[in-house]
Design a protein around this motif. Sequence first.
Motif, short mmCIF file in Angstrom:
data_model
loop_
_atom_site.label_atom_id
_atom_site.label_comp_id
_atom_site.label_asym_id
_atom_site.label_seq_id
_atom_site.Cartn_x
_atom_site.Cartn_y
_atom_site.Cartn_z
N VAL A 137 -3.89 -4.95 16.23
CA VAL A 137 -5.14 -5.16 15.58
C VAL A 137 -5.36 -6.42 14.80
N SER A 157 -2.82 17.12 0.78
CA SER A 157 -3.62 17.47 1.72
C SER A 157 -4.96 17.00 1.69
N TYR A 158 -5.47 16.64 2.79
CA TYR A 158 -6.90 16.04 2.94
C TYR A 158 -7.58 17.00 3.76
N THR A 159 -9.02 16.94 3.27
CA THR A 159 -10.21 17.96 3.92
C THR A 159 -10.41 17.36 5.18
N ASN A 160 -10.59 18.43 6.15
CA ASN A 160 -10.91 17.90 7.56
C ASN A 160 -11.34 19.26 8.12
N GLU A 178 0.77 -1.22 0.10
CA GLU A 178 -0.04 -0.03 0.05
C GLU A 178 0.97 1.12 -0.03
N LEU A 223 2.83 1.94 -2.17
CA LEU A 223 2.98 2.59 -3.47
C LEU A 223 1.82 3.59 -3.66
N ALA A 224 0.81 3.62 -3.01
CA ALA A 224 -0.28 4.39 -3.13
C ALA A 224 0.14 5.89 -3.32
N PRO A 225 -0.26 6.66 -4.36
CA PRO A 225 0.30 8.14 -4.40
C PRO A 225 -0.44 8.87 -3.15
N GLU A 250 -8.83 2.42 20.65
CA GLU A 250 -7.33 2.27 20.06
C GLU A 250 -6.17 2.15 21.01
N LYS A 310 -1.95 12.30 -1.72
CA LYS A 310 -2.37 13.59 -2.03
C LYS A 310 -1.68 14.64 -0.95
#
Lengths: 245, 118
Positions: B51, B9-12, B1, B3-5, B45, B7
């Motif tokens: 997990v 930034s992520y909206t929050n 995983e 390898l996943a590009p 958590e 982003k």
Amino acid sequence: RKANTLWTTPKYRNKQRTLVFGTRGLTTRFRHLLNDLRLLLPHSKKEVKMDAKDKLYIINEIAELKACNSCIFFEARKGQDLYLWISRIPHGPSVKFHVLNIHTLDELKLTGNALRGSRPVLSFDAAFDELPALKLLKEIFIQVFGTPNRHPKSKPFVDHVLNFAYIDGKIWFRNYQMFDEQKTARDADLKLVEIGPRMVLNIVRIFDGSFCGATLYENPNYVSPNLARHIRRKQTAQRQHNRSR
Amino acid sequence: EALAPRKPSYTNEEEVMEDKRKEIMLPKEWPWIETLDVTSAVAAEELIGDVENDFAREQMFYNQALAAALQARNYFAEHSIPANRPHDYFAETIKTDAHMERVRKHHVQQDLRIAAVE
């Protein structure tokens, strides 16, 4: 008996109606999960399958025709991926989840059982009071998954627990029966027996509107199933390639 | 995983989500009996070590749900609200009798299989 039950508490006022339906092309397992949710929610309404080609925001009109103020919608893709939408009708917010690790009520290893229409205790872990996105989800879950007190189709008993826990960046859903194990004639110990269904909800996005609007939250750890498959294939190909040299 | 590009930034939108929550919230003055929601003291958590360990994970879910169930029971006892199903109360259940019979048979068979190995 009526004079002495949960129903002696104030009048029926928490009027929730949840529309539960999905797209065409749900696999057997997805369809079973959909029906399980209908069984668990006495305040749910049904609707026929929707065409995958239709735009999602028409669900708002369908729900309003059915006088529903919330909706659980199953969206199947490629006959293998399931997305679950939970939305407040008509002004949002709405959430899109990717559903993983589904076990339905049919499974034989889950031995619990509960009355149809009895009310659940909703159990959240502390993360649902800490992160803003989860706080919003907790409010939505309370309204959508809780059975309203004195709902006409409900029973005035509490005999199961819906458990929501946030670990590994995902929401884990479990349903347990509250079971009194008789120790002596007078004493009983409260035990839990799992009823099912089980599922893991991975948040994709939270939207401002109902099935539309601005994005309020994006899950940074979400990898779309298409991309995950692509990466897996690439890795296998790489391994094969290395071996052949 | 890995390898996943990723982003940039992520909206929050924390404040907007909080406003939204207040907008849809059920009236605060309603008694707890309307919703029956319980929130644990410690985040899951923090309690979970591994997990991937199915047993430990399920045990943690069980403990969280049991604590919530006990809290609900205490509330009902305090306010003398009988929320347990009476023993003589029979009504339709989520799983049918035929289904429960299949579950029982499955478990008897499992036990036999284990006994045979031992």
